[in-house]
Design a protein around this motif. Sequence first.
Motif, PDB file in Angstrom:
ATOM      1  N   HIS A 361     -17.883  37.488  -6.837  1.00 31.46           N
ATOM      2  CA  HIS A 361     -17.857  38.957  -6.743  1.00 31.46           C
ATOM      3  C   HIS A 361     -18.511  39.458  -5.451  1.00 31.46           C
ATOM      4  O   HIS A 361     -18.117  40.504  -4.917  1.00 31.46           O
ATOM      5  N   THR A 362     -19.470  38.720  -4.917  1.00 28.57           N
ATOM      6  CA  THR A 362     -20.070  39.150  -3.652  1.00 28.57           C
ATOM      7  C   THR A 362     -19.086  39.019  -2.502  1.00 28.57           C
ATOM      8  O   THR A 362     -19.119  39.813  -1.561  1.00 28.57           O
ATOM      9  N   GLU A 363     -18.214  38.019  -2.552  1.00 30.58           N
ATOM     10  CA  GLU A 363     -17.194  37.863  -1.515  1.00 30.58           C
ATOM     11  C   GLU A 363     -16.162  38.980  -1.610  1.00 30.58           C
ATOM     12  O   GLU A 363     -15.704  39.499  -0.586  1.00 30.58           O
ATOM     13  N   ALA A 364     -15.808  39.345  -2.825  1.00 33.65           N
ATOM     14  CA  ALA A 364     -14.872  40.464  -2.998  1.00 33.65           C
ATOM     15  C   ALA A 364     -15.457  41.740  -2.428  1.00 33.65           C
ATOM     16  O   ALA A 364     -14.760  42.524  -1.765  1.00 33.65           O
ATOM     17  N   ASP A 365     -16.771  41.951  -2.645  1.00 34.06           N
ATOM     18  CA  ASP A 365     -17.428  43.144  -2.109  1.00 34.06           C
ATOM     19  C   ASP A 365     -17.444  43.150  -0.585  1.00 34.06           C
ATOM     20  O   ASP A 365     -17.482  44.220   0.042  1.00 34.06           O
ATOM     21  N   LEU A 366     -17.430  41.953   0.009  1.00 37.62           N
ATOM     22  CA  LEU A 366     -17.484  41.837   1.471  1.00 37.62           C
ATOM     23  C   LEU A 366     -16.099  41.700   2.087  1.00 37.62           C
ATOM     24  O   LEU A 366     -15.970  41.357   3.260  1.00 37.62           O
ATOM     25  N   GLY A 367     -15.051  41.957   1.307  1.00 35.23           N
ATOM     26  CA  GLY A 367     -13.701  41.987   1.869  1.00 35.23           C
ATOM     27  C   GLY A 367     -12.927  40.688   1.772  1.00 35.23           C
ATOM     28  O   GLY A 367     -11.896  40.545   2.432  1.00 35.23           O
ATOM     29  N   ARG A 368     -13.374  39.728   0.933  1.00 38.19           N
ATOM     30  CA  ARG A 368     -12.631  38.474   0.769  1.00 38.19           C
ATOM     31  C   ARG A 368     -12.319  38.270  -0.724  1.00 38.19           C
ATOM     32  O   ARG A 368     -12.817  37.345  -1.353  1.00 38.19           O
ATOM     33  N   PRO A 369     -11.481  39.133  -1.312  1.00 37.48           N
ATOM     34  CA  PRO A 369     -11.210  39.039  -2.756  1.00 37.48           C
ATOM     35  C   PRO A 369     -10.218  37.958  -3.138  1.00 37.48           C
ATOM     36  O   PRO A 369     -10.053  37.670  -4.331  1.00 37.48           O
ATOM     37  N   ASP A 370      -9.527  37.349  -2.160  1.00 37.95           N
ATOM     38  CA  ASP A 370      -8.442  36.413  -2.459  1.00 37.95           C
ATOM     39  C   ASP A 370      -8.694  35.043  -1.838  1.00 37.95           C
ATOM     40  O   ASP A 370      -7.776  34.410  -1.290  1.00 37.95           O
ATOM     41  N   LEU A 371      -9.918  34.546  -1.931  1.00 41.77           N
ATOM     42  CA  LEU A 371     -10.219  33.235  -1.368  1.00 41.77           C
ATOM     43  C   LEU A 371      -9.414  32.135  -2.058  1.00 41.77           C
ATOM     44  O   LEU A 371      -9.069  31.130  -1.422  1.00 41.77           O
ATOM     45  N   ASP A 372      -9.108  32.315  -3.353  1.00 42.25           N
ATOM     46  CA  ASP A 372      -8.292  31.310  -4.039  1.00 42.25           C
ATOM     47  C   ASP A 372      -6.907  31.223  -3.413  1.00 42.25           C
ATOM     48  O   ASP A 372      -6.377  30.121  -3.196  1.00 42.25           O
ATOM     49  N   VAL A 373      -6.325  32.371  -3.096  1.00 45.07           N
ATOM     50  CA  VAL A 373      -5.005  32.388  -2.459  1.00 45.07           C
ATOM     51  C   VAL A 373      -5.075  31.759  -1.072  1.00 45.07           C
ATOM     52  O   VAL A 373      -4.195  30.983  -0.679  1.00 45.07           O
ATOM     53  N   GLU A 374      -6.137  32.053  -0.320  1.00 36.86           N
ATOM     54  CA  GLU A 374      -6.306  31.468   1.007  1.00 36.86           C
ATOM     55  C   GLU A 374      -6.436  29.953   0.919  1.00 36.86           C
ATOM     56  O   GLU A 374      -5.867  29.225   1.732  1.00 36.86           O
ATOM     57  N   CYS A 375      -7.173  29.468  -0.067  1.00 39.62           N
ATOM     58  CA  CYS A 375      -7.323  28.026  -0.240  1.00 39.62           C
ATOM     59  C   CYS A 375      -5.995  27.382  -0.640  1.00 39.62           C
ATOM     60  O   CYS A 375      -5.644  26.294  -0.156  1.00 39.62           O
ATOM     61  N   GLN A 376      -5.251  28.060  -1.512  1.00 38.13           N
ATOM     62  CA  GLN A 376      -3.953  27.518  -1.928  1.00 38.13           C
ATOM     63  C   GLN A 376      -2.988  27.444  -0.750  1.00 38.13           C
ATOM     64  O   GLN A 376      -2.254  26.456  -0.602  1.00 38.13           O
ATOM     65  N   GLU A 377      -2.997  28.492   0.090  1.00 38.79           N
ATOM     66  CA  GLU A 377      -2.113  28.470   1.256  1.00 38.79           C
ATOM     67  C   GLU A 377      -2.478  27.319   2.188  1.00 38.79           C
ATOM     68  O   GLU A 377      -1.609  26.619   2.708  1.00 38.79           O
ATOM     69  N   ALA A 378      -3.765  27.121   2.403  1.00 37.21           N
ATOM     70  CA  ALA A 378      -4.198  26.011   3.261  1.00 37.21           C
ATOM     71  C   ALA A 378      -3.850  24.665   2.639  1.00 37.21           C
ATOM     72  O   ALA A 378      -3.501  23.706   3.347  1.00 37.21           O
ATOM     73  N   ALA A 379      -3.931  24.577   1.309  1.00 40.63           N
ATOM     74  CA  ALA A 379      -3.712  23.304   0.620  1.00 40.63           C
ATOM     75  C   ALA A 379      -2.247  22.896   0.574  1.00 40.63           C
ATOM     76  O   ALA A 379      -1.940  21.730   0.284  1.00 40.63           O
ATOM     77  N   ARG A 380      -1.320  23.816   0.827  1.00 39.47           N
ATOM     78  CA  ARG A 380       0.095  23.451   0.764  1.00 39.47           C
ATOM     79  C   ARG A 380       0.447  22.375   1.790  1.00 39.47           C
ATOM     80  O   ARG A 380       1.405  21.622   1.598  1.00 39.47           O
ATOM     81  N   ALA A 381      -0.348  22.293   2.844  1.00 38.37           N
ATOM     82  CA  ALA A 381      -0.112  21.230   3.823  1.00 38.37           C
ATOM     83  C   ALA A 381      -0.381  19.849   3.234  1.00 38.37           C
ATOM     84  O   ALA A 381       0.046  18.834   3.798  1.00 38.37           O
ATOM     85  N   ALA A 382      -1.071  19.804   2.093  1.00 37.90           N
ATOM     86  CA  ALA A 382      -1.406  18.517   1.476  1.00 37.90           C
ATOM     87  C   ALA A 382      -0.375  18.062   0.457  1.00 37.90           C
ATOM     88  O   ALA A 382      -0.545  16.987  -0.132  1.00 37.90           O
ATOM     89  N   ILE A 383       0.684  18.838   0.219  1.00 31.96           N
ATOM     90  CA  ILE A 383       1.655  18.467  -0.819  1.00 31.96           C
ATOM     91  C   ILE A 383       2.228  17.075  -0.582  1.00 31.96           C
ATOM     92  O   ILE A 383       2.289  16.261  -1.517  1.00 31.96           O
ATOM     93  N   PRO A 384       2.645  16.706   0.644  1.00 33.25           N
ATOM     94  CA  PRO A 384       3.127  15.325   0.852  1.00 33.25           C
ATOM     95  C   PRO A 384       2.052  14.281   0.552  1.00 33.25           C
ATOM     96  O   PRO A 384       2.359  13.222  -0.015  1.00 33.25           O
ATOM     97  N   LEU A 385       0.806  14.575   0.903  1.00 26.97           N
ATOM     98  CA  LEU A 385      -0.282  13.628   0.628  1.00 26.97           C
ATOM     99  C   LEU A 385      -0.485  13.465  -0.872  1.00 26.97           C
ATOM    100  O   LEU A 385      -0.774  12.364  -1.351  1.00 26.97           O
ATOM    101  N   LEU A 386      -0.342  14.559  -1.597  1.00 24.45           N
ATOM    102  CA  LEU A 386      -0.532  14.506  -3.044  1.00 24.45           C
ATOM    103  C   LEU A 386       0.581  13.714  -3.714  1.00 24.45           C
ATOM    104  O   LEU A 386       0.334  12.945  -4.657  1.00 24.45           O
TER     105      LEU A 386
END
Length: 416
Positions: A361-386
């Motif tokens: 909730h502190t990250e959401a207050d500081l303007g980063r409410p979608d860190l899960d989405v950001e992590c998922q977008e970054a992780a898509r590069a790992a799909i072949p590795l997975l």
Amino acid sequence: MLAAGDRSGVVTLYREGGLGGTSLSESAGALLSLAWSDKGTRLASGSDDGELAVWDTHTGARLGSVDTAARSTGFGRAVRAIAWQPGEECIAVCTQAGAVQLWDPDTSTLLRTLRESGSWAGAVAFSPRGELLAAGGLDGVVRLYDLGLGGRPTPQELRGHGDAVQALAFSADGTRLATAGRDRSIRIWSTPVGTLRATCTGLGGWIGAVAFSLDGSRVLGADADAVAGVWEADSGRSISRVRRADPEGAAPVVSCPSAGSPRAWEREAARHDWPTIRCGCPRGARHVPGSFATLLAARTESEAKGTGLLNDVEVQSMLFEAAVPVTSMTIAALGEEGLPLPVRRRLLYLLLILVSGESHHTEADLGRPDLDVECQEAARAAIPLLHAELAREGTSGTTSDLASEILEVLGDDSGT
């Protein structure tokens, strides 16, 4: 003189120019708070067993003590924060149970209870003339009591912090109050009206100390990563930031090797300004590259588990800013050949936590409410590795299960 209290209950005075300290006495509990009287002739201490003690700093004699917990409601006994009123008329005490009390230091009697119980306050301060008392709560609320009105039962509540308030300071003229804490921000309020005037950001660790300059034009803060910052008090504009020392036990920031090509995860780590990035620990994210290097150097399960990333870049699946670059570093590391099984398993588990969590909730207050989405977008590069992990010959069920769960979170169920 400098006063220091420790977990064993010992209060030690260090005098100017001296190398040794003078022990005043001992308390039954660990010391959590200390406060000087105006004249410096008396020192108050608060301990985790609920004792408030007053000392003569010249003779070392205990002038008086009281069990504050005996006059509090709730289960908490600890004295979390104390402050002397200007003129040394009383001592404000904030207990673990959430009580805010005023005590007479001469007679050890309770003068007034401003608050019976609730979220405990980690910081308390009087205004320069002693008519206002501010208490910063674990709930992020600063409660402002007007003692000139007899300590009104419903204090003015200053809301804006996203986490516990750990430091308070009034300006010399008493017209402003600076508040700071675990949300890594300093907020400046007009007093006694309680309007927010400015917000100061830029520190990566929990802020545990704050002060105004003598002329009131600047505000200073220090965090648990030993970084001190200076801001304009009226605008919140950052003036300077400097790191004073390495905290004891802090993990080093890992740079790329001097010989040979840097590893892929090191190149990814080098793209980020870690001292300015938030994570879930008090220090901020400066230590993260070092902790990540420690993880990759592990050879056993116990070594891989004790590397300071889980419950750090995330806390109970609540993500902090550092989660996004750590996701990219994790993907880069998973692409390396020859990773020991405990390391590969830990990296996959870390990646699963990062892509399936949500913003703190502190990250959401500081303007980063979608860190899960950001992590998922970054992780898509790992799909072949997975997918490669699923097909790895001789892979353990644990790593293949983790890879399958990550793919499911990413919306790729072809491996299930």
